[in-house]
Design an enzyme around this catalytic site. Structure first.
Site, PDB file in Angstrom:
ATOM      1  CB  SER A 289      -0.851   0.324   1.158  1.00 44.93           C
ATOM      2  OG  SER A 289      -1.815   0.794   1.008  1.00 44.93           O
ATOM      3  CG  ASP A 407      -7.742  -3.780  -2.824  1.00 42.15           C
ATOM      4  OD1 ASP A 407      -7.735  -3.368  -1.671  1.00 42.15           O
ATOM      5  OD2 ASP A 407      -6.265  -2.964  -2.408  1.00 42.15           O
ATOM      6  CG  HIS A 435      -5.449  -3.166   0.831  1.00 41.93           C
ATOM      7  ND1 HIS A 435      -5.034  -2.956  -0.111  1.00 41.93           N
ATOM      8  CD2 HIS A 435      -5.508  -2.339   2.022  1.00 41.93           C
ATOM      9  CE1 HIS A 435      -4.506  -1.557   0.178  1.00 41.93           C
ATOM     10  NE2 HIS A 435      -4.115  -1.576   1.518  1.00 41.93           N
TER      11      HIS A 435
END
Length: 486
Positions: A289, A407, A435
């Site tokens: 991320s 995600d 995610h």
């Protein structure tokens, strides 16, 4: 199942009442009720270290060194001194010096021309070697072979390299018909910026038995090094040296009560200090991320020391800019009241399933277990205008992109665009992941990462006819996107 959900709702209600009470006290007193502070003590055998990157700014680092590296201490010290010198600015050293004796690796020609026009159009011409996707496959065979994605707009015409030896004569028009008007002549555009890349990179297999290899794991907003527990255990057992820090305000690192301590540049300098402290000759960066942006920063700053990069659900190659309409722009006391809702929303969006296992992973990984002030400052500090498409296109390091199909934070199109921009990129999609795919599917992710670490390009067909392996004349034409927040 109903009983489990009912108990979780009751637990959330109790937490909500506590959070509301704490939030009211926070608004009245102006003090944050929950702070992230370093652990009072940690045994050296646990592999945890506390590093003071700046005066009063301490980060917790999980550092696991295999037993084999303690034998040849003199060689390690000599290599460490050379690596530190390279980090301090000696980047002109030979790339081949970074490879272990007996493992020379494969030399790859990295050449491309990047042109930016005033209308926002980005044209990338790849003129060097091509790394084919068939050389990187998952052992279990459950995933499709990865590929380097390339796009070309329909209105872009590629000129032939040589005239046609047998031209076709024009067909005469019937009598009475007028010749169609020629298309309007397009005025030659002047590029706003042109970047030429022409270098040679040596790519080799990085095994756990190699003493000059180090793995760096960087988490994103609201997480901690605990989200990498499966990866740290797996690769340390294979003999790799692993390093995983807690970002400032996360996990057990110190949490300064000033918003400027959580800007992208402040966090990037923290990770630069960690990298310079633990870096070996061949370093592999694994980011998740928001952590992907820091890995990109380090790969751009230290191209001779960063050997490979893994980007897990990192998003597209766009410059970072905080959103002014985000919920994280609310006051810290309001965010404190909403913390249970944020945690529940993260569970719904960050995991493909919301069972007991995922709830336990959420608690173990300390997701969103940060103070509201830190969370708000982290989201507001995502300002990095330099990290645009051109910045990413300049990278010559091989990069593995891992995307969880479920995600809800990062769309699939963003990782596809990242693969289009990068020079050497391999995109892998895990259907059952979301995610937090490295926590949901640890075995699959570990296998993918290990295959990528061991991968070495095969350029044996480089001299074949037609140069279909060694030369890439594909031209990518893209439109530059606006900055976003991650």
């Amino acid at each position: 199942m109903w009983t489990l959900e009912y108990c979780f709702i009751i637990e959330q209600k109790g937490t909500m009442l506590t959070s509301i009470t704490d939030g009211i006290l926070c608004c009245l007193t102006g003090k944050t009720t929950s702070l992230v502070l370093p652990l009072e003590s940690s045994e050296p055998s646990d592999g945890f270290e506390f590093v003071e990157v700046k005066p009063g700014r301490v980060l917790r680092v999980r550092h696991i060194k295999p037993e084999r590296q303690r034998v040849d201490t003199e060689k390690q010290d000599a290599g460490k001194n050379k690596t530190t010198a390279d980090c301090d600015g000696n980047r002109d050293a030979s790339v081949r010096d970074s490879i272990d004796d007996g493992d020379a690796g494969t030399s790859v020609h990295c050449k491309r021309k990047i042109t930016v026009y005033r209308n926002g159009q980005l044209v990338i011409e790849n003129l060097g070697d091509v790394l084919h996707s068939e050389i990187l496959q998952c052992q279990d065979g459950d995933l499709e072979p990865c590929s380097t994605v390339e796009v070309e707009l329909a209105d872009y015409k590629e000129m032939p390299s040589s005239p046609d030896p047998n031209p076709v004569p024009p067909v005469p028009l019937p009598s009475g018909e007028q010749k169609p008007a020629p298309p309007p002549r397009r005025r030659r555009r002047k590029p706003k910026r042109t970047v030429l890349i022409d270098s040679t990179r040596v790519i080799s297999s990085c095994k756990g038995t190699h003493s000059d290899v180090a793995l760096f794991f960087v988490h994103g907003v609201g997480g901690s090094l605990d989200i990498w527990s499966s990866q740290l255990e797996f690769f340390s057992r294979l003999g790799y040296e692993v390093i995983a820090p807690d970002l400032a305000g996360h996990g057990a690192s110190s949490a300064p009560q000033i918003a400027a301590a959580y800007t992208f540049y402040a966090l990037a300098e923290d990770l630069r200090a960690i990298f310079k402290r633990y870096a070996r000759k061949r370093n592999i960066l694994i980011g998740h991320s928001y952590g992907v942006s820091f890995c990109t920063f380090l790969a751009h700053e230290y191209p001779d020391l960063v050997h490979k990069v893994v980007m897990i659900n990192g998003g597209g190659p766009t410059a970072l800019e905080p959103s002014l309409c985000s919920i994280f722009q609310l006051p810290s006391c309001v965010l404190h009241c909403l913390s249970p809702c944020l945690a529940w929303s993260f569970l719904k969006a960050g995991f493909a399933r919301q069972g007991a296992k995922e709830k336990q992973l959420l608690k173990q990984g300390n997701a969103f277990n940060v103070s509201p002030f830190v969370l708000r400052a982290m989201m507001s500090g995502q300002y990095w205008p330099e990290g645009d498409e051109v910045y990413h296109a300049e990278l010559t390091v091989p990069i593995l992109l891992v995307h969880g199909m479920c995600d809800k934070f990062v769309p699939m199109e963003e990782d596809q665009r990242m693969a289009e921009i990068l020079l050497f990129a391999f995109l892998k999609v895990i259907e059952e992941g979301s995610h937090m795919v490295m926590m949901e599917c640890p075995d699959t992710v570990n296998t993918l990462l290990h295959e990528f670490f061991l991968w070495e390009p095969d350029m044996s067909r480089k001299g074949e006819a037609n140069h279909t392996v060694s030369v890439c004349d594909t031209i990518n034409t893209l439109k530059i996107k606006k900055p976003v927040d991650k």
